[in-house]
Design a protein around this motif. Structure first.
Motif, PDB file in Angstrom:
ATOM      1  N   ALA A 131     -11.593  -3.193   1.334  1.00 51.08           N
ATOM      2  CA  ALA A 131     -11.350  -2.496   2.605  1.00 51.08           C
ATOM      3  C   ALA A 131     -10.200  -3.155   3.363  1.00 51.08           C
ATOM      4  N   THR A 132     -10.143  -4.478   3.329  1.00 48.76           N
ATOM      5  CA  THR A 132      -9.055  -5.204   3.991  1.00 48.76           C
ATOM      6  C   THR A 132      -7.714  -4.861   3.357  1.00 48.76           C
ATOM      7  N   LEU A 133      -7.682  -4.816   2.044  1.00 47.51           N
ATOM      8  CA  LEU A 133      -6.439  -4.487   1.345  1.00 47.51           C
ATOM      9  C   LEU A 133      -5.965  -3.076   1.690  1.00 47.51           C
TER      10      LEU A 133
ATOM     11  N   GLU B 257      -4.553  -3.316   5.200  1.00 44.32           N
ATOM     12  CA  GLU B 257      -3.271  -4.034   5.263  1.00 44.32           C
ATOM     13  C   GLU B 257      -2.131  -3.221   4.652  1.00 44.32           C
ATOM     14  N   GLY B 258      -2.469  -2.385   3.686  1.00 46.37           N
ATOM     15  CA  GLY B 258      -1.452  -1.547   3.066  1.00 46.37           C
ATOM     16  C   GLY B 258      -0.328  -2.357   2.444  1.00 46.37           C
TER      17      GLY B 258
ATOM     18  N   ARG C  98      -2.992   1.717  -4.623  1.00 45.55           N
ATOM     19  CA  ARG C  98      -2.607   0.376  -4.188  1.00 45.55           C
ATOM     20  C   ARG C  98      -2.383  -0.600  -5.341  1.00 45.55           C
ATOM     21  N   LEU C  99      -2.684  -0.192  -6.565  1.00 49.80           N
ATOM     22  CA  LEU C  99      -2.516  -1.105  -7.698  1.00 49.80           C
ATOM     23  C   LEU C  99      -1.348  -0.671  -8.575  1.00 49.80           C
TER      24      LEU C  99
ATOM     25  N   SER D  44       2.204  -3.779  -3.842  1.00 48.25           N
ATOM     26  CA  SER D  44       3.067  -4.402  -2.834  1.00 48.25           C
ATOM     27  C   SER D  44       3.355  -5.867  -3.121  1.00 48.25           C
ATOM     28  N   SER D  45       2.900  -6.380  -4.257  1.00 48.69           N
ATOM     29  CA  SER D  45       3.110  -7.799  -4.590  1.00 48.69           C
ATOM     30  C   SER D  45       4.596  -8.150  -4.567  1.00 48.69           C
TER      31      SER D  45
END
Length: 329
Positions: A62-64, A67-68, A92-93, A255-256
């Motif tokens: 949920a935090t990830l 944070e987007g 997101r991955l 986003s890494s």
């Protein structure tokens, strides 16, 4: 004083070099469980500065999402496939290389190639061997609604793995049947415990005869109390949701800012030393080829798991709502 071009170039390059050598891992696995393993990665990669943020897998996911693209995280190391599936479905991955995905059976990887399982945990029915023989055990987790089990069952409804089992029932049996199962078991007055360990303790005392747990808890009891500890694990018939094998897994955030180090970390989790750590220290199933599980574990290939995409275990909200509706929570 004027700086030379070379000095200025070096100073400019330092923050970039630092960013490229920094790795942030959000870990849904506890420090007490995997901390020694992550220290191994740090020692093997002294040029990478590693920051670990520990927490609950669902909460970290949920935090990830919140944070987007501004998230500092490079890797999400999750306790279960559902949290990884939730991130994957929200885009997101990042896709993992085929060289990484190819190390693990497709059953335990993302169909979209965005996460990979690194260790497996099987759901089982643990039973007290002084109260029951293996022949008397139910053949399906659905059989626990039979009145013969009234007052004999132990479960831990707040446990994440139990809730994953309920999600699997919803996906494989449908909402109505999952609800009927919860109401049926509840009618048998199961004893409620706070976690898997407490269920095993109750089984050892003979307080209950059956318990829904993950397979590896038993092995810590056998290690501490010896082979006379009167509890053993049992699997259900082929394809039964009671045989769900969930995975701890990892994915790299899209986003890494340090994709190379992030993929190196995921590769490390599938390396022989890491897989042996899971097999010998936590008694989980290693998922990469070439490492055998603990000697007395049923081989993973012999466990007939339900046919489902583990990413579909992401609907925790729906499962909690059903548990509340049926009065289990």
């Amino acid at each position: 004083m004027r700086l030379s071009f070379l000095t200025l170039a070096l100073l400019t390059a330092l923050p970039l070099a630092s960013a490229q050598n920094a790795l942030t891992v959000y870990s849904g696995r506890s420090e007490s469980l995997v901390g020694p393993l992550l220290e191994q990665f740090k020692r093997a990669n002294p040029g990478i500065s590693v920051r670990i943020r520990y927490g609950d897998s669902a909460q970290l996911a949920a935090t990830l999402l919140e944070e987007g693209s501004n998230s500092p995280a490079d890797v999400f190391f999750s306790q279960d496939a559902g949290a990884l599936g939730a991130l994957s479905k929200e885009g997101r991955l990042a896709p993992l290389p085929a060289s990484v995905l190819g190390k693990v059976n497709k059953t335990f990887t993302s169909p979209r190639g965005e996460w990979v399982g690194v260790s497996g945990r099987a759901r089982v029915i643990a039973y007290n061997t002084r109260a029951l023989s293996a022949r008397e055990l139910p053949q399906s987790v659905l059989d626990l609604t039979d009145p013969r089990w009234k007052g004999k069952i132990g479960w831990a409804p707040t446990n994440a793995s139990f809730q994953a089992l309920v999600t699997a029932l919803r996906k494989t049996q449908g909402e109505a049947r999952a609800e009927a199962w919860l109401r049926g078991v509840r009618a048998n007055n199961p004893r409620v415990y706070k976690n898997n360990t407490a269920v095993l303790e109750a089984l050892g005392r003979g307080e209950v005869q059956l318990g829904l747990v993950n397979h590896y808890y038993l092995y810590n009891f056998l290690k501490d109390q010896g082979p006379d500890f009167p509890v053993r694990n049992a699997f259900m018939r082929a394809g039964d949701a009671g045989n769900l094998v969930n995975v701890a897994g990892a994915g790299v955030l899209k986003s890494s800012r340090n994709r190379a180090a992030a993929e190196r970390f995921v590769n490390f989790l599938l390396s022989k030393p890491a897989q042996e750590f899971f097999a010998r220290q936590t008694y989980e199933y290693p998922l990469a080829a070439g490492v055998r599980p603990a000697a007395d574990l049923l081989p993973l290939a012999q466990i007939r798991t339900p046919d489902m995409d583990l990413s579909d275990l992401d609907d925790l909200k729906g499962t909690v709502a059903l548990l509340q509706k049926t009065g289990v929570l």
